[in-house]
Design a protein around this motif. Sequence first.
Motif, PDB file in Angstrom:
ATOM      1  N   TYR A 178       0.860  -1.176   0.000  1.00  0.00           N
ATOM      2  CA  TYR A 178       0.000   0.000   0.000  1.00  0.00           C
ATOM      3  C   TYR A 178       0.899   1.230   0.000  1.00  0.00           C
ATOM      4  CZ  TYR A 178       0.633   0.718   5.080  1.00  0.00           C
ATOM      5  OH  TYR A 178       1.147   0.945   6.334  1.00  0.00           O
ATOM      6  N   ASN A 179       0.403   2.289  -0.604  1.00  0.00           N
ATOM      7  CA  ASN A 179       1.100   3.568  -0.645  1.00  0.00           C
ATOM      8  C   ASN A 179       0.474   4.514   0.367  1.00  0.00           C
ATOM      9  OD1 ASN A 179       2.899   2.950  -2.779  1.00  0.00           O
ATOM     10  ND2 ASN A 179       1.247   3.295  -4.245  1.00  0.00           N
ATOM     11  N   LEU A 180       1.319   5.269   1.036  1.00  0.00           N
ATOM     12  CA  LEU A 180       0.824   6.307   1.933  1.00  0.00           C
ATOM     13  C   LEU A 180       0.334   7.495   1.117  1.00  0.00           C
ATOM     14  CD1 LEU A 180       3.749   6.370   4.524  1.00  0.00           C
ATOM     15  CD2 LEU A 180       1.424   5.556   4.947  1.00  0.00           C
ATOM     16  N   PRO A 181      -0.661   8.216   1.603  1.00  0.00           N
ATOM     17  CA  PRO A 181      -1.034   9.472   0.949  1.00  0.00           C
ATOM     18  C   PRO A 181       0.158  10.433   1.020  1.00  0.00           C
ATOM     19  CG  PRO A 181      -2.640   8.877   2.652  1.00  0.00           C
ATOM     20  CD  PRO A 181      -1.489   7.919   2.762  1.00  0.00           C
ATOM     21  N   SER A 182       0.289  11.289   0.032  1.00  0.00           N
ATOM     22  CA  SER A 182       1.455  12.182  -0.040  1.00  0.00           C
ATOM     23  C   SER A 182       1.632  13.040   1.219  1.00  0.00           C
ATOM     24  CB  SER A 182       1.377  13.061  -1.286  1.00  0.00           C
ATOM     25  OG  SER A 182       0.186  13.805  -1.271  1.00  0.00           O
ATOM     26  N   ASP A 183       0.544  13.411   1.884  1.00  0.00           N
ATOM     27  CA  ASP A 183       0.680  14.245   3.083  1.00  0.00           C
ATOM     28  C   ASP A 183       1.227  13.473   4.292  1.00  0.00           C
ATOM     29  OD1 ASP A 183      -1.864  12.911   3.042  1.00  0.00           O
ATOM     30  OD2 ASP A 183      -2.569  14.243   4.618  1.00  0.00           O
ATOM     31  N   LEU A 184       1.265  12.148   4.221  1.00  0.00           N
ATOM     32  CA  LEU A 184       1.803  11.350   5.327  1.00  0.00           C
ATOM     33  C   LEU A 184       3.212  10.829   5.076  1.00  0.00           C
ATOM     34  CD1 LEU A 184      -1.243   9.143   6.434  1.00  0.00           C
ATOM     35  CD2 LEU A 184      -0.315  11.172   7.544  1.00  0.00           C
ATOM     36  N   VAL A 185       3.657  10.844   3.821  1.00  0.00           N
ATOM     37  CA  VAL A 185       4.955  10.253   3.479  1.00  0.00           C
ATOM     38  C   VAL A 185       6.084  10.835   4.315  1.00  0.00           C
ATOM     39  CG1 VAL A 185       6.702  10.022   1.660  1.00  0.00           C
ATOM     40  CG2 VAL A 185       4.322   9.512   1.169  1.00  0.00           C
ATOM     41  N   ASN A 186       6.135  12.132   4.483  1.00  0.00           N
ATOM     42  CA  ASN A 186       7.230  12.747   5.234  1.00  0.00           C
ATOM     43  C   ASN A 186       7.023  12.739   6.744  1.00  0.00           C
ATOM     44  OD1 ASN A 186       8.872  13.322   3.012  1.00  0.00           O
ATOM     45  ND2 ASN A 186       7.628  15.113   2.531  1.00  0.00           N
ATOM     46  N   ILE A 187       5.840  12.296   7.184  1.00  0.00           N
ATOM     47  CA  ILE A 187       5.548  12.243   8.618  1.00  0.00           C
ATOM     48  C   ILE A 187       5.893  10.866   9.187  1.00  0.00           C
ATOM     49  CG2 ILE A 187       3.690  12.359  10.335  1.00  0.00           C
ATOM     50  CD1 ILE A 187       2.327  14.423   8.473  1.00  0.00           C
ATOM     51  N   LEU A 188       5.451   9.816   8.501  1.00  0.00           N
ATOM     52  CA  LEU A 188       5.694   8.455   8.988  1.00  0.00           C
ATOM     53  C   LEU A 188       7.063   7.953   8.552  1.00  0.00           C
ATOM     54  CD1 LEU A 188       2.205   6.848   8.278  1.00  0.00           C
ATOM     55  CD2 LEU A 188       3.087   7.680  10.452  1.00  0.00           C
ATOM     56  N   TRP A 189       7.722   7.243   9.420  1.00  0.00           N
ATOM     57  CA  TRP A 189       9.018   6.606   9.133  1.00  0.00           C
ATOM     58  C   TRP A 189      10.049   7.612   8.618  1.00  0.00           C
ATOM     59  CZ3 TRP A 189       5.117   3.684   6.051  1.00  0.00           C
ATOM     60  CH2 TRP A 189       4.394   2.806   6.845  1.00  0.00           C
ATOM     61  N   GLU A 190       9.946   8.841   9.076  1.00  0.00           N
ATOM     62  CA  GLU A 190      10.899   9.906   8.746  1.00  0.00           C
ATOM     63  C   GLU A 190      11.085  10.100   7.238  1.00  0.00           C
ATOM     64  OE1 GLU A 190      14.295   8.528  10.909  1.00  0.00           O
ATOM     65  OE2 GLU A 190      13.425   9.071  12.839  1.00  0.00           O
ATOM     66  N   GLY A 191      10.055   9.840   6.473  1.00  0.00           N
ATOM     67  CA  GLY A 191      10.104  10.059   5.028  1.00  0.00           C
ATOM     68  C   GLY A 191      10.915   9.042   4.245  1.00  0.00           C
ATOM     69  N   LYS A 192      11.326   7.949   4.891  1.00  0.00           N
ATOM     70  CA  LYS A 192      12.169   6.950   4.220  1.00  0.00           C
ATOM     71  C   LYS A 192      11.399   6.075   3.233  1.00  0.00           C
ATOM     72  CE  LYS A 192      15.221   6.251   8.180  1.00  0.00           C
ATOM     73  NZ  LYS A 192      15.628   5.263   9.166  1.00  0.00           N
ATOM     74  N   TYR A 193      10.088   5.948   3.431  1.00  0.00           N
ATOM     75  CA  TYR A 193       9.301   4.993   2.645  1.00  0.00           C
ATOM     76  C   TYR A 193       8.043   5.646   2.085  1.00  0.00           C
ATOM     77  CZ  TYR A 193      12.188   1.949   5.544  1.00  0.00           C
ATOM     78  OH  TYR A 193      13.238   1.366   6.185  1.00  0.00           O
ATOM     79  N   LYS A 194       7.624   5.156   0.939  1.00  0.00           N
ATOM     80  CA  LYS A 194       6.378   5.666   0.364  1.00  0.00           C
ATOM     81  C   LYS A 194       5.182   4.794   0.726  1.00  0.00           C
ATOM     82  CE  LYS A 194       6.328   3.723  -4.319  1.00  0.00           C
ATOM     83  NZ  LYS A 194       6.271   4.137  -5.723  1.00  0.00           N
ATOM     84  N   GLY A 195       5.447   3.691   1.424  1.00  0.00           N
ATOM     85  CA  GLY A 195       4.383   2.789   1.849  1.00  0.00           C
ATOM     86  C   GLY A 195       4.983   1.550   2.475  1.00  0.00           C
ATOM     87  N   GLN A 196       4.149   0.516   2.579  1.00  0.00           N
ATOM     88  CA  GLN A 196       4.626  -0.755   3.124  1.00  0.00           C
ATOM     89  C   GLN A 196       4.401  -1.872   2.121  1.00  0.00           C
ATOM     90  OE1 GLN A 196       4.901  -2.051   7.295  1.00  0.00           O
ATOM     91  NE2 GLN A 196       3.115  -0.738   7.615  1.00  0.00           N
ATOM     92  N   GLU A 197       5.290  -2.836   2.184  1.00  0.00           N
ATOM     93  CA  GLU A 197       5.201  -4.079   1.419  1.00  0.00           C
ATOM     94  C   GLU A 197       5.154  -5.177   2.475  1.00  0.00           C
ATOM     95  OE1 GLU A 197       7.440  -5.139  -2.518  1.00  0.00           O
ATOM     96  OE2 GLU A 197       8.816  -5.332  -0.811  1.00  0.00           O
ATOM     97  N   GLN A 198       4.060  -5.935   2.492  1.00  0.00           N
ATOM     98  CA  GLN A 198       3.818  -6.838   3.611  1.00  0.00           C
ATOM     99  C   GLN A 198       3.534  -8.274   3.163  1.00  0.00           C
ATOM    100  OE1 GLN A 198       0.351  -4.628   4.857  1.00  0.00           O
ATOM    101  NE2 GLN A 198       1.449  -3.769   6.616  1.00  0.00           N
ATOM    102  N   ILE A 199       3.984  -9.200   3.991  1.00  0.00           N
ATOM    103  CA  ILE A 199       3.528 -10.590   3.914  1.00  0.00           C
ATOM    104  C   ILE A 199       2.408 -10.685   4.941  1.00  0.00           C
ATOM    105  CG2 ILE A 199       4.107 -12.972   4.571  1.00  0.00           C
ATOM    106  CD1 ILE A 199       5.180 -12.345   1.858  1.00  0.00           C
ATOM    107  N   TRP A 200       1.303 -11.264   4.536  1.00  0.00           N
ATOM    108  CA  TRP A 200       0.157 -11.407   5.433  1.00  0.00           C
ATOM    109  C   TRP A 200       0.019 -12.851   5.884  1.00  0.00           C
ATOM    110  CZ3 TRP A 200      -3.551  -8.045   7.425  1.00  0.00           C
ATOM    111  CH2 TRP A 200      -3.311  -6.701   7.136  1.00  0.00           C
ATOM    112  N   PHE A 201      -0.376 -13.006   7.139  1.00  0.00           N
ATOM    113  CA  PHE A 201      -0.607 -14.321   7.728  1.00  0.00           C
ATOM    114  C   PHE A 201      -2.067 -14.424   8.159  1.00  0.00           C
ATOM    115  CE2 PHE A 201       3.876 -13.622   8.221  1.00  0.00           C
ATOM    116  CZ  PHE A 201       4.452 -14.877   8.040  1.00  0.00           C
TER     117      PHE A 201
END
Length: 155
Positions: free
Chosen positions: A76-99
Motif C-alpha cells: 500500500y502507498n501512503l497518501p502524499s501528506d503522510l509520506v514525510n511524517i511516517l518513518w521519517e520520510g524513508k518509505y512511500k508505503g509498506q510491502e507486507q507478507i500477510w498471515f
Amino acid sequence: MSEKYRKGVGIFLINKNNRLWVGQRLDHKNEFWQMPQGGIDFSESPEDAMRRELMEETGLEHNYEIIGKSSSWLRYNLPSDLVNILWEGKYKGQEQIWFACRFFGNDKQVNLEKYSKPEFYKWKWIDPIDAIKHAVPFKKKLYNSVLNEFRRFLD
C-alpha cells in the motif's frame, strides 16, 4: 519522495466463528479500524515479526495457529501528506507478507495494554467483508487483496 517500501507483516486473525479482529489506533484516533500489522525488525523472519506484532498489539501469545500466508508481498502507498511524517520520510508505503491465523482462545486473553506501548485503544470482532469499509481509505485496496487471499478460510 522515497521509492522504497518498508518491509512488514499483517495479521488476518479470525476466531472460531470466522469473525475478524480489528482495532482502533491510539495514536490517530478516528473512525477507522485496522488489522494488526507492523514492520519486520533487522534479522527477524516474517513469521517471527508476525508473532511479535500480534503479541505487542493484541497481547496474544498462545491459542492461535497460522493457517495461511499470502502468496506474495502486498503493498500500500501512503497518501502524499503522510509520506514525510511516517518513518521519517524513508518509505512511500509498506510491502507486507500477510498471515491468516485462527484464534481458539477466549476474548479475555486479548489485552491491549499488556506491553509498554499500546497501539490500539479499542478492538472488536467483525464480519471480514466489513474490514474494507472500516479501513482507512489508503488501505482499502490492500484489505481487498487480503480478503481475496484468505477467503478460503471463511467457509
